[in-house]
Design an enzyme around this catalytic site. Structure first.
Site, PDB file in Angstrom:
ATOM      1  N   ASP A  33      53.560  48.660-108.757  1.00  0.00           N
ATOM      2  CA  ASP A  33      54.248  47.386-108.972  1.00  0.00           C
ATOM      3  C   ASP A  33      55.226  47.440-110.142  1.00  0.00           C
ATOM      4  O   ASP A  33      55.198  46.602-111.048  1.00  0.00           O
ATOM      5  CB  ASP A  33      53.235  46.262-109.213  1.00  0.00           C
ATOM      6  CG  ASP A  33      52.296  46.063-108.044  1.00  0.00           C
ATOM      7  OD1 ASP A  33      52.748  46.200-106.896  1.00  0.00           O
ATOM      8  OD2 ASP A  33      51.105  45.779-108.275  1.00  0.00           O
ATOM      9  N   GLU A 196      57.711  39.179-100.263  1.00  0.00           N
ATOM     10  CA  GLU A 196      57.305  39.123-101.665  1.00  0.00           C
ATOM     11  C   GLU A 196      58.090  40.179-102.441  1.00  0.00           C
ATOM     12  O   GLU A 196      59.140  40.610-102.003  1.00  0.00           O
ATOM     13  CB  GLU A 196      55.794  39.333-101.811  1.00  0.00           C
ATOM     14  CG  GLU A 196      55.270  40.603-101.206  1.00  0.00           C
ATOM     15  CD  GLU A 196      53.757  40.731-101.293  1.00  0.00           C
ATOM     16  OE1 GLU A 196      53.080  39.748-101.618  1.00  0.00           O
ATOM     17  OE2 GLU A 196      53.251  41.847-101.038  1.00  0.00           O
TER      18      GLU A 196
END
Length: 520
Positions: A33, A196
């Site tokens: 991430d 997302e």
């Protein structure tokens, strides 16, 4: 094809090659991430840490290839919520998810959601810390993957996904101090299955919302990197695919990440291997970015269709900086926790120390909150494993502080776990191998010194060994296949517990991690 880039995976190689080139991944461990920014000639990135403490790693680089962890944003996970406590440990696969880092108004900002507790914000004048205490901006569940943006007039905005409500991507205004969402301002800016990983940019007068979506490709559903573009912040937006995703085995699904521009004007994309599944977790990749007709192309457009393909290496973006060796070893001479380590949830205070016996990590034994559950053992200290051909971890233990019903040793854990350790019963210390509660007992020892070793190869095949003199090692237990989960790569570390009472301790003299190209 640009000869500076390599399209094929270089199995077993990674990072700076020492000749002006690099190979993906640039970090062969779980740095998932990521987001990245440039400030002058320095580059800063963040990586989510989920249920590990300290939370949200901050990394620094001078060339986008060689990275070091320089700080963490969250020192104590219990400020997020009580489920991270050592006596609960209920946030596996949850916790600190993907966030964003930005430099605004002479300071660094980090925003992130946890899926259960909501939105958090912290700032720092120096990315190496200290970071300000977390500000709990919004108490809500079901949101993730946020990114702040300040427009030319100084107005701040936040883009974020409500994954609990059909993956709607929202755009909010921020308060003047940047810490509050103006909830009445929220509008849905985009929606698609699984949309997302959003980042918001303004480049050459146009607004861009980077994100990923779940789309069918080659008979399977994979994450695909997309971009929205508009002359106006609130749209209307047009959409374009940025890099082809052919499947996990082909390109490992790069998706979550961020765009960054070098001082010389070149663009790059920092991403993780999105699908996971390999034991090392989601590794860090660096891909070139070119701009055509106002759209970025990630990777290399080999067939001229305006969409990139994964590349597995190329020329370093910035020359002249040496290869950085990742910090993995520890002789425990520092009075503070080194950057490579993470506790499994928040450790129990006053039961571990680097100063109680100088030059050692002292772990006091605690009773797990649930018996015979490895994942409820407090104060497990671990670090990332790397996917390179040669990996050997050796730890030396002083057992003189052990008492009955105490157990200590070396561990690997992901979705499952495997340990090698010493278990003291009725004054006798017995070697113990435990693979997900399948136990094999070994010989008993009178010694107070013990060396434990873990060795694994490129394919995650791990073997444990032990030694009574630090030179002659004996294999013990079956081969253990390293694996990832929950949403984390395999972790290797030290553990200590007492099955019945809060008594006993162990001193760990060192933890050496040897990794490289030598095959094992």
């Amino acid at each position: 094809m640009n000869k500076d880039y390599v399209l094929l995976s270089n199995e077993g190689k990674w990072g700076d090659q020492g000749d002006g080139t690099y190979v993906n991944p640039v970090l062969p461990g779980d740095y998932c991430d990521p987001d990245v920014i440039s400030v002058g000639e320095d580059y800063y990135a963040i990586s989510s840490t989920l249920h590990c403490s300290p939370g949200m790693a901050v990394l620094h680089s001078k060339d986008l290839v060689n990275w070091n962890v320089i700080s963490h944003v969250v020192e104590d996970l219990t400020v997020i919520g009580p489920e991270y406590r050592h006596d609960r440990m209920n946030r596996y696969a949850r916790g600190v998810w993907a966030g964003a880092i930005r430099f605004h108004d002479h300071q660094f900002w980090v925003y992130f959601f946890t899926p259960d507790e909501g939105l958090f914000v912290s700032t720092a004048t120096d990315p190496a810390g200290p970071w300000e205490s977390l500000y709990h901006s919004w108490e809500i569940a079901g949101w993730d993957d946020c990114c702040p943006f300040w427009d030319d007039d100084g107005q701040g905005y936040l883009v974020a996904t409500n994954f609990a409500d059909n993956y709607n991507i929202y755009l909010f205004k921020l308060s003047d101090d940047g810490k509050q969402i103006l909830h009445d301002s929220g509008v849905v800016i985009h929606q698609y299955k699984g949309s997302e990983a959003s980042k918001l940019y303004k480049i050459n007068g146009l607004y861009y919302i980077f994100h990923s979506e779940v789309r069918p490709r080659n008979g399977e559903e994979v994450r695909v990197v997309m971009m929205l573009r508009s002359e106006h912040l609130y749209g209307p937006y047009e959409e374009k695919e940025l890099i082809h995703t052919h499947g996990v085995e082909v390109d490992r699904e790069p998706n979550q990440g961020g765009l960054v521009q070098t001082a010389s004007g070149e663009w790059y994309f920092i991403s993780h291997q999105g699908a996971g599944g390999y034991f090392e977790g989601r590794t860090l990749h660096l891909l070139p970015v070119t701009w055509v007709d106002g759209w970025p192309i990630i990777g290399e457009d080999t067939d001229g269709d305006g969409v990139g393909e994964m590349v597995w290496g190329g020329k370093k973006p910035i020359q002249g900086y040496p290869k950085t060796i990742l910090t993995v070893n520890d002789d425990f001479n520092s009075p503070v926790l080194q950057s490579q380590w993470g506790w499994n949830h928040q450790p129990k205070a006053d039961t571990w120390s680097f100063t109680e016996r100088r030059g050692y990590l002292r772990l006091h034994a605690c009773v797990p909150s649930e018996k015979n559950d490895f994942f409820k053992i407090s104060n497990i200290l671990s670090q990332r494993t790397y996917r390179v051909p040669h990996n050997v971890v050796t730890a030396k233990y002083d057992l003189s502080g052990m008492v009955d019903d105490q157990e200590t040793g070396l561990c690997h854990f992901g979705q499952t776990y495997c340990t090698i350790g010493i278990h003291q019963q009725e004054g006798t210390r017995v070697l113990k191998f435990n693979h997900s509660n399948t136990i094999e007992w070994g010989p008993s020892f009178d010694t107070t010194e013990l060396w434990l070793r873990s060795t694994w190869n490129l394919y995650g095949e791990n073997r444990y060994e032990y030694s009574l003199d630090g030179e002659n090692f004996i294999s013990f237990g079956e081969v253990y296949p390293l694996g990832w989960g929950p949403y984390r790569g395999d972790r290797v570390g030290v553990y200590n517990l007492n099955h019945e009472r809060e008594q006993g301790y162990v001193d760990v003299e060192y933890f050496n991690y040897e990794s490289g190209d030598k095959k094992v």
